[in-house]
Design a protein around this motif. Structure first.
Motif, PDB file in Angstrom:
ATOM      1  N   ARG A  68       0.855  -1.186   0.000  1.00 24.46           N
ATOM      2  CA  ARG A  68       0.000   0.000   0.000  1.00 24.46           C
ATOM      3  C   ARG A  68       0.889   1.232   0.000  1.00 24.46           C
ATOM      4  N   THR A  69       0.974   1.879  -1.148  1.00 22.14           N
ATOM      5  CA  THR A  69       1.848   3.035  -1.316  1.00 22.14           C
ATOM      6  C   THR A  69       1.542   4.169  -0.337  1.00 22.14           C
ATOM      7  N   PRO A  70       0.254   4.531  -0.091  1.00 20.02           N
ATOM      8  CA  PRO A  70       0.026   5.618   0.870  1.00 20.02           C
ATOM      9  C   PRO A  70       0.614   5.339   2.258  1.00 20.02           C
ATOM     10  N   GLU A  72       3.213   3.138   2.663  1.00 24.12           N
ATOM     11  CA  GLU A  72       4.589   2.712   2.431  1.00 24.12           C
ATOM     12  C   GLU A  72       4.918   1.434   3.187  1.00 24.12           C
ATOM     13  N   GLN A  73       3.991   0.450   3.080  1.00 24.59           N
ATOM     14  CA  GLN A  73       4.215  -0.831   3.740  1.00 24.59           C
ATOM     15  C   GLN A  73       3.327  -1.906   3.134  1.00 24.59           C
ATOM     16  N   GLU A  74       3.679  -3.153   3.425  1.00 23.19           N
ATOM     17  CA  GLU A  74       2.811  -4.280   3.117  1.00 23.19           C
ATOM     18  C   GLU A  74       1.688  -4.320   4.138  1.00 23.19           C
ATOM     19  N   THR A  75       0.522  -4.743   3.680  1.00 23.33           N
ATOM     20  CA  THR A  75      -0.600  -4.941   4.592  1.00 23.33           C
ATOM     21  C   THR A  75      -1.225  -6.307   4.334  1.00 23.33           C
ATOM     22  N   ALA A 166       1.042  -6.315  15.255  1.00 23.82           N
ATOM     23  CA  ALA A 166       2.276  -6.028  14.514  1.00 23.82           C
ATOM     24  C   ALA A 166       2.114  -4.859  13.542  1.00 23.82           C
ATOM     25  N   GLY A 167       0.869  -4.384  13.350  1.00 17.65           N
ATOM     26  CA  GLY A 167       0.634  -3.262  12.440  1.00 17.65           C
ATOM     27  C   GLY A 167       0.534  -3.652  10.983  1.00 17.65           C
ATOM     28  N   VAL A 168       0.446  -4.952  10.704  1.00 17.74           N
ATOM     29  CA  VAL A 168       0.343  -5.411   9.318  1.00 17.74           C
ATOM     30  C   VAL A 168      -1.130  -5.412   8.882  1.00 17.74           C
ATOM     31  N   ILE A 169      -2.013  -5.855   9.764  1.00 18.87           N
ATOM     32  CA  ILE A 169      -3.452  -5.642   9.546  1.00 18.87           C
ATOM     33  C   ILE A 169      -3.759  -4.315  10.219  1.00 18.87           C
ATOM     34  N   CYS A 170      -4.006  -3.295   9.389  1.00 15.20           N
ATOM     35  CA  CYS A 170      -4.087  -1.938   9.944  1.00 15.20           C
ATOM     36  C   CYS A 170      -5.189  -1.088   9.314  1.00 15.20           C
ATOM     37  N   ASP A 171      -6.054  -1.699   8.525  1.00 13.72           N
ATOM     38  CA  ASP A 171      -7.127  -0.938   7.894  1.00 13.72           C
ATOM     39  C   ASP A 171      -8.449  -1.227   8.600  1.00 13.72           C
TER      40      ASP A 171
END
Length: 189
Positions: A68-70, A72-75, A166-171
């Motif tokens: 996810r570019t906005p 700047e990480q993998e989700t 961990a902040g990977v699932i963050c939406d």
């Protein structure tokens, strides 16, 4: 209640399209606040989207890993996709298209769970969420959109919660899905 009857109603007195894109439009609206004072609102217009909470027969949920570019990480996110402007009002068909495209799966058991606005302070994007069970692989998978690169991952509830930590699932849609999952499990006890 009519919007004009709301004591919080803001009258739009002028509107200018600042950007027209393939996913969003951005308008600047001049409004008059309930107390009569003028103000400006920046509004992102969106056709809406669907999201799917896909449960496997072995008690897992399916997520997609992508960049996810906005952010700047993998989700890791539940499958989802925008409603194209030329698509009809059958949101189940849109959800089935997204399941096919992102997961290579389909189902006859797709039920609407809820709909919510992702960020109503600046956007009209409405997200309609479906629960999918009794998943089946499709015979001929739809191709991903040319700009989509993702990997399918199946997680247990504990694994999903760890990915939130961990902040990977963050939406919001995916965190909602995990909360919904926890509520379903609590009802079963």
């Amino acid at each position: 209640m009519e919007k004009e009857d709301s004591r919080y109603y803001e009258e739009i007195v002028a509107q200018k399209r600042m950007f027209g894109g393939k996913i969003i439009d951005v308008d600047v609206e001049q409004v008059v606040l309930p107390n009569g004072i003028p103000d400006i609102r920046e509004v992102v217009k969106h056709h809406g989207a669907v999201a799917i909470i896909p449960f496997t027969d072995d008690g897992k949920m399916i997520f997609v890993r992508q960049w996810r570019t906005p952010l700047e990480q993998e989700t890791l996110e539940i499958p989802a996709g925008k409603i194209d402007s030329d698509e009809g009002s059958d949101l189940k068909e849109v959800a089935l298209r997204e399941m096919d495209e992102e997961l290579g799966m389909t189902t006859d058991k797709l039920e609407k769970v809820t709909a919510f606005f992702a960020s109503p302070g600046y956007s009209n994007e409405k997200l309609t969420v479906f629960k999918a069970t009794d998943l089946k692989e499709v015979e001929f998978k739809r191709p991903l959109d040319p700009d989509e690169f993702l990997n399918v991952e199946k997680l247990t509830l504990d694994e999903a919660k760890a990915q939130v930590e961990a902040g990977v699932i963050c939406d919001s849609k995916s965190i909602y899905a995990i909360t919904y999952w926890e509520l379903l499990q609590a009802k079963e006890k």
